[in-house]
Design an enzyme around this catalytic site. Structure first.
Site, mmCIF file in Angstrom:
data_model
loop_
_atom_site.group_PDB
_atom_site.id
_atom_site.type_symbol
_atom_site.label_atom_id
_atom_site.label_comp_id
_atom_site.label_asym_id
_atom_site.label_seq_id
_atom_site.Cartn_x
_atom_site.Cartn_y
_atom_site.Cartn_z
ATOM 1 N N LYS A 1 -13.992 0.761 -3.815
ATOM 2 C CA LYS A 1 -15.105 1.512 -2.959
ATOM 3 C C LYS A 1 -15.963 2.107 -3.990
ATOM 4 C CE LYS A 1 -12.293 1.940 1.143
ATOM 5 N NZ LYS A 1 -11.519 2.956 2.311
ATOM 6 N N GLU B 1 0.883 -1.116 -0.082
ATOM 7 C CA GLU B 1 0.014 0.117 0.088
ATOM 8 C C GLU B 1 1.111 1.129 0.006
ATOM 9 O OE1 GLU B 1 -4.348 0.264 1.966
ATOM 10 O OE2 GLU B 1 -2.867 0.819 3.462
ATOM 11 N N HIS C 1 7.360 -27.044 -0.576
ATOM 12 C CA HIS C 1 6.917 -28.267 -1.364
ATOM 13 C C HIS C 1 5.911 -27.825 -2.136
ATOM 14 C CE1 HIS C 1 8.899 -31.250 1.360
ATOM 15 N NE2 HIS C 1 9.172 -30.192 1.925
#
Length: 445
Positions: A421, A286, A307
């Site tokens: 948003k 961010e 793995h």
């Protein structure tokens, strides 16, 4: 035990020569001064820089008093928040907790999290768990209107009030919010909630050393005095132009970025550090991902991910580098026993500590990855304790500010977060978004 967090760059020198690191160091010092003197973009969000030194004992004692009140009255405490209002506390609590604490009875309340997602099943199951139980709420939001935590708080506040009554519920809710304004501040004042302040100049992802992180950590039973003490000591050591590990880390990662290494993988070999990596990903992602720039932050938990992701790291596209966090001393000792039949072939390990095997897995992996073209920065952490976690949190924060300015972005805003948003509000027909609603409907036809 080592008595300092240390950084080792020897495994990046074949990819970035020492003279290049020395050259970029001058830029890093300039960026350091920009952070410390508050002269760069976003300087109105630099309250975190001096936060450890400015945190008073009175504030810490008030936080501990509120935590004690909740723990004395509640079987469960739900911490409601998202992003920096959630990940920092979660990182510290997970690092210090018994891995199987949720399966054992405890005198302390179980700390739960909500508001970090919009999962309907998650919230339903949480409400079912809390039905008929004694629970409290710590709600964290500067505005009180962020969608994810606001939904969770509305649901849980209603449930708490229906179970114990509005007057008693008000004693079991603590709000951490803006000092003067916002929906949550207004509600807290009206209802008489205990409150703590999120300072205007401290952004969410830099807030773990404020009441945002300190209260949940105290509720979980951990020593916030030591957490702040560790951060305070790291603050002192990261102001110098030399022998400054935050400066060294910021310089190294920017040098690697300029050499074509666009992805940084934070690696740990201790499962308790999983959420520290999640917090780190938000902090750097961010802060730096702007203007079509920025190192992409990823993380793996080894040896588990050797793995799965191990193959890609070893032989995939060579655009990556690793930063390995190695915890030197473990809290407990487990020794591998001998077996007379030795069917698993492990008798060569008999008598060795599990951590010795883990450290050799770390070393062997580092050698293999460097040989495969992956530079590796190594950070050693003496042990997992409140003090050292306070140190590494502040270290990463300081290095992030320096690194962002070296990259040429404002490390303290997040304009891209608003895009989803606006679209979500338009799709949900939120009042005030009528034009956006019309426009987005055309896009999805």
């Amino acid at each position: 035990m080592n008595n300092a967090i240390k950084i080792d760059l020897k495994n990046i020198l074949r990819f970035v020569p020492a003279n290049a690191l020395n050259s970029i160091q001058t830029e890093a010092v300039t960026a350091l001064h920009t952070v410390d003197n508050a002269t760069g973009a976003g300087n109105d969000f630099l309250g975190w820089v001096n936060l450890p030194a400015e945190t008073t004992q009175n504030l810490l004692d008030d936080i501990k008093t509120s935590a004690a009140r909740l723990t004395s009255k509640c079987e469960y405490v739900v911490c409601i928040g998202i992003g920096g209002s959630y990940l920092g506390a979660k990182a510290v609590i997970e690092a210090l907790s018994n891995s199987f604490a949720s399966y054992s009875k405890s005198e302390s309340p179980h700390l739960l999290f909500a508001g970090q997602n919009i999962g309907e099943d998650y919230l339903y199951e949480l409400q079912q768990l809390l039905k008929g139980k004694k629970f409290g709420i710590v709600v964290i939001s500067k505005s009180g209107t962020t969608t994810e935590p606001a939904i969770a708080f509305r649901l849980l506040k209603e449930q708490l009030e229906s179970q114990v009554g509005k007057k008693e519920a008000a004693k079991l809710i603590v709000a951490i919010t803006d000092e003067h304004r916002g929906a949550l501040r207004k509600l807290a004042t009206e209802e008489g909630y205990t409150t703590f302040v999120i300072a205007d100049n401290v952004g969410g992802r830099f807030s773990v050393l404020s009441p945002v992180g300190l209260l949940p950590i105290a509720v979980a039973g951990f020593d916030i005095d030591q957490l702040v003490a560790g951060a305070r000591d790291m603050q002192t050591t990261t102001v110098a132009d030399t022998d400054n590990i935050a400066l060294t880390y910021a310089s190294a990662r920017n040098a690697l970025y300029r050499a074509g290494k666009k992805i940084e993988i934070l690696v740990n070999y201790n499962p308790k550090l999983h959420y520290l990596a999640e917090w780190w990903k938000q902090l750097y992602g961010e802060s730096e991902g702007k203007d079509n720039k920025g190192i992409f932050p990823a993380a793996v938990d080894n040896s588990t991910d050797l793995h799965s992701m191990g193959q890609w790291i070893q032989e995939g596209e060579r655009t990556i580098f690793e930063t390995v966090i190695s915890v030197m001393e473990q809290q407990n000792c487990v020794t591998i026993p001998a077996d007379k039949d030795n069917l698993d072939g492990l008798n060569y390990l008999a008598g060795k500590r599990v951590d010795e095997v883990n450290k050799m897995a770390e070393l062997g992996t580092s050698i293999a990855h460097v040989d495969g073209g992956v530079p590796s920065i190594r950070i050693t952490l003496p042990q997992l304790s409140e003090y050292w976690l306070g140190q590494i949190i502040y270290f990463f924060e300081k290095a992030c500010g320096i690194s962002g300015y070296m990259l040429g972005v404002n490390p303290f805003n997040q304009p891209g977060v608003e895009a989803y948003k606006k679209n979500m509000f338009a799709l949900l027909n939120k009042p005030g978004y009528e034009e956006e609603s019309k426009a987005i409907q055309q896009k999805i036809k």
